[in-house]
Design a protein around this motif. Structure first.
Motif, PDB file in Angstrom:
ATOM      1  N   ILE A   1     114.107   7.311 -69.188  1.00 19.28           N
ATOM      2  CA  ILE A   1     113.947   6.248 -68.194  1.00 19.28           C
ATOM      3  C   ILE A   1     113.692   4.902 -68.864  1.00 19.28           C
ATOM      4  CG2 ILE A   1     111.465   6.606 -67.781  1.00 19.28           C
ATOM      5  CD1 ILE A   1     112.221   6.164 -64.728  1.00 19.28           C
TER       6      ILE A   1
ATOM      7  N   ARG B   1     115.970   1.620 -68.143  1.00 26.11           N
ATOM      8  CA  ARG B   1     115.430   0.299 -67.799  1.00 26.11           C
ATOM      9  C   ARG B   1     115.998  -0.784 -68.719  1.00 26.11           C
ATOM     10  NH1 ARG B   1     109.760   3.360 -66.256  1.00 26.11           N
ATOM     11  NH2 ARG B   1     110.187   3.380 -64.026  1.00 26.11           N
TER      12      ARG B   1
ATOM     13  N   HIS C   1     110.980   2.429 -54.202  1.00 23.01           N
ATOM     14  CA  HIS C   1     109.867   3.374 -54.276  1.00 23.01           C
ATOM     15  C   HIS C   1     110.068   4.314 -55.466  1.00 23.01           C
ATOM     16  CE1 HIS C   1     107.002   6.475 -53.096  1.00 23.01           C
ATOM     17  NE2 HIS C   1     106.510   5.617 -52.223  1.00 23.01           N
TER      18      HIS C   1
ATOM     19  N   HIS D   1     101.566  10.781 -57.035  1.00 19.39           N
ATOM     20  CA  HIS D   1     102.781   9.997 -56.813  1.00 19.39           C
ATOM     21  C   HIS D   1     102.604   9.080 -55.596  1.00 19.39           C
ATOM     22  CE1 HIS D   1     106.994   9.073 -56.105  1.00 19.39           C
ATOM     23  NE2 HIS D   1     107.269   9.574 -57.295  1.00 19.39           N
ATOM     24  N   PRO D   2     103.153   7.871 -55.678  1.00 16.76           N
ATOM     25  CA  PRO D   2     103.005   6.928 -54.557  1.00 16.76           C
ATOM     26  C   PRO D   2     103.504   7.478 -53.215  1.00 16.76           C
ATOM     27  CG  PRO D   2     103.719   5.747 -56.502  1.00 16.76           C
ATOM     28  CD  PRO D   2     103.734   7.216 -56.865  1.00 16.76           C
TER      29      PRO D   2
ATOM     30  N   THR E   1      98.563   5.280 -59.925  1.00 15.93           N
ATOM     31  CA  THR E   1      99.028   4.957 -61.271  1.00 15.93           C
ATOM     32  C   THR E   1      97.910   5.260 -62.266  1.00 15.93           C
ATOM     33  OG1 THR E   1      98.245   2.648 -61.233  1.00 15.93           O
ATOM     34  CG2 THR E   1     100.481   3.063 -60.408  1.00 15.93           C
TER      35      THR E   1
ATOM     36  N   GLU F   1      97.085   3.289 -64.517  1.00 12.79           N
ATOM     37  CA  GLU F   1      96.336   2.038 -64.675  1.00 12.79           C
ATOM     38  C   GLU F   1      95.170   1.967 -63.683  1.00 12.79           C
ATOM     39  OE1 GLU F   1      98.732  -1.508 -64.225  1.00 12.79           O
ATOM     40  OE2 GLU F   1      97.380  -2.610 -65.557  1.00 12.79           O
ATOM     41  N   GLN F   2      95.432   2.377 -62.435  1.00  9.25           N
ATOM     42  CA  GLN F   2      94.339   2.409 -61.456  1.00  9.25           C
ATOM     43  C   GLN F   2      93.230   3.348 -61.914  1.00  9.25           C
ATOM     44  OE1 GLN F   2      96.970   3.337 -57.951  1.00  9.25           O
ATOM     45  NE2 GLN F   2      95.278   2.351 -56.879  1.00  9.25           N
TER      46      GLN F   2
ATOM     47  N   TRP G   1     107.491   8.484 -63.731  1.00  4.70           N
ATOM     48  CA  TRP G   1     108.252   7.267 -63.432  1.00  4.70           C
ATOM     49  C   TRP G   1     107.490   6.004 -63.844  1.00  4.70           C
ATOM     50  CZ3 TRP G   1     105.734   3.628 -60.708  1.00  4.70           C
ATOM     51  CH2 TRP G   1     104.511   4.055 -60.149  1.00  4.70           C
ATOM     52  N   ASP G   2     106.199   6.129 -64.121  1.00  2.66           N
ATOM     53  CA  ASP G   2     105.322   4.968 -64.285  1.00  2.66           C
ATOM     54  C   ASP G   2     105.762   4.124 -65.476  1.00  2.66           C
ATOM     55  OD1 ASP G   2     103.183   3.175 -64.657  1.00  2.66           O
ATOM     56  OD2 ASP G   2     101.687   4.665 -64.056  1.00  2.66           O
ATOM     57  N   PRO G   3     106.148   2.873 -65.229  1.00  9.70           N
ATOM     58  CA  PRO G   3     106.616   2.035 -66.351  1.00  9.70           C
ATOM     59  C   PRO G   3     105.538   1.797 -67.403  1.00  9.70           C
ATOM     60  CG  PRO G   3     106.485   0.767 -64.294  1.00  9.70           C
ATOM     61  CD  PRO G   3     106.274   2.203 -63.928  1.00  9.70           C
ATOM     62  N   LYS G   4     104.289   2.024 -67.043  1.00 13.11           N
ATOM     63  CA  LYS G   4     103.203   1.845 -68.006  1.00 13.11           C
ATOM     64  C   LYS G   4     102.645   3.183 -68.491  1.00 13.11           C
ATOM     65  CE  LYS G   4     101.681  -2.700 -66.581  1.00 13.11           C
ATOM     66  NZ  LYS G   4     100.536  -3.487 -66.064  1.00 13.11           N
TER      67      LYS G   4
END
Lengths: 277, 277
Positions: A116, A120, A147, B147-148, B159, B161-162, B186-189
């Motif tokens: 992924i 990106r 989402h 997951h969101p 996330t 980060e949270q 999927w988390d970009p961070k």
């Protein structure tokens, strides 16, 4: 003002796509005094680009966005070149219908890739190539963060922060984002990142609602007011930044709204816009 | 080493919960030489807490986590107090089975609330209250970012980060996170935030796979290797930070793995762990 300006309501044509062809949707917008529209390419192709543009003009509709370009990642150079060609055509079509922006669903993992981060990078590179064209002809590109449940197969840009990072990297000229609340309502940095985006980068604002429970990942979006999204708070926040564009209703709903009389769907959109947005 | 240590494999009992009761699952782990287990409270209640603890001890299983506490937000003070009581009981049960941590699904929007920011505050406050108890008795709490797509009804921490931010706020003592790849791939961070978390905060590591397409929001998780998650890259990253805990397989799969012979499911988990994790 608590209530939204009713003139800002725009209809994404997906909302009644199962019931009506594009000419009927345009007529419906006129009949219901909905002043904005956002058409999809397949519907435009079916009606004809010239005829679409003419009907939109004669009904004095604002085109809040053109759906859609993107899908940048490809399994190889040839696939990416094909996507590039198609994206330039999408820009041309967006110009022909006088759209405020071309909405970009950026694409997910190509082929059977699990990379992924690589996807990106491909998105950023593809976007950079498209910008060379779109800036030249004057069509703004709106990255739509999708989402995270669509990260694999539709869009690997999943947060407003990512969209802002890409805008930082590629430059604001002719580049911004479409803020769709269905995709972003959960984002813990929602308010922080729309503030970072600011008026210049917010090119579109899409509304519907998140249902609990949601029965299907794609086709069970809710009408404004039927779910958990605080649409009004989000709308007021983007307008506090100076956003003066449309509030575009986009509802994919296989078993509910797509089964209803489309005139009643449009009437409901208008009513719920006032009461819940 | 490319391949994972097979002794780190742990079975979250949800993976075969439709086929087997907990005593049969424990026997199955022993038979298949799976050395870790993570049981759910309802299954433990059915078997009895003492009996569960005794069976786990006699089979020398490591309990990688206890599922689960959390659900902190409530519509009123009474609801939150009920959740607090239940969470303290969950801590006690986790101690009784000698779990490495109590896994927390923190809860979503209470009642018909649309205030996700408020829900997140309630989570932080409830977690703070539970920590007063859990720190005293020595049971680590693992926040599991979900997951969101579960933000509304299951967990508004979505996330890494949270989760890190909450750990910063409440202090690391007896507090960390369970990194479940289904929720966070999927988390970009992802890599940035597990590095920020570090060895101390990573209390659990959960694996399965994200299928394309996913047919159901809850019950269509994939076996490792059948989806798009680069599990090995993530596993190597957490282990590079010094994580030495379990690789816990947790698969909710109504129409596939829950329909299969549970012995073959466990054999597949073992095989795929080696080849894909």
């Amino acid at each position: 003002m608590q209530q939204p300006d009713p003139r800002r309501l725009s209809l994404n044509t997906a909302t009644v796509r199962k019931q009506w062809s594009l000419d009927k949707i345009i007529d419906g917008c006129a009949r219901h005094e909905i002043h904005g529209i956002s058409p999809w390419r397949d519907q435009v192709q079916a009606l004809g680009l010239e005829r679409t543009a003419q009907m939109i003009r004669s009904n004095e509709l604002t085109v809040s966005g053109y759906c859609r370009g993107g899908m940048f990642p490809g399994i190889d150079e040839a696939a990416r070149r094909t996507a590039d060609d198609d994206n330039r055509r999408a820009v041309d079509e967006a110009l022909a219908v006088n759209a405020a922006c071309l909405v970009l669903v950026v694409g997910g993992l190509p082929g059977d890739s699990k990379d992924i981060t690589g996807a990106r990078s491909q998105v950023r590179d593809g976007l950079g190539r498209l910008l060379e064209y779109s800036r030249n002809v004057g069509m703004p590109l709106a990255i739509e963060p999708l989402h995270p449940m669509y990260a694999a197969d539709r869009a690997c840009i999943n947060t407003l922060e990512q969209a802002n990072d890409v805008c930082d990297e590629l430059g604001d000229d002719g580049l911004g984002m479409a803020v769709d609340l269905y995709h972003t309502w959960w984002d813990p940095k929602f308010f922080q990142q729309i503030e970072r985006a600011g008026r210049k980068r917010i090119l579109g604002f899409h509304i519907c609602d998140w249902l609990v429970p949601t029965q299907h990942l794609l086709l069970d979006r809710g009408m404004m007011g039927d779910g958990v999204i605080d649409i009004r708070a989000a709308r007021q926040a983007v307008e506090a930044l100076g956003y003066q564009g449309a509030h575009e209703v986009e509802i994919f709903s296989e078993h509910n709204w797509w089964q209803r009389d489309p005139d009643s769907v449009l009437a409901t959109c208008k009513a719920r816009h006032l009461t819940h947005c």
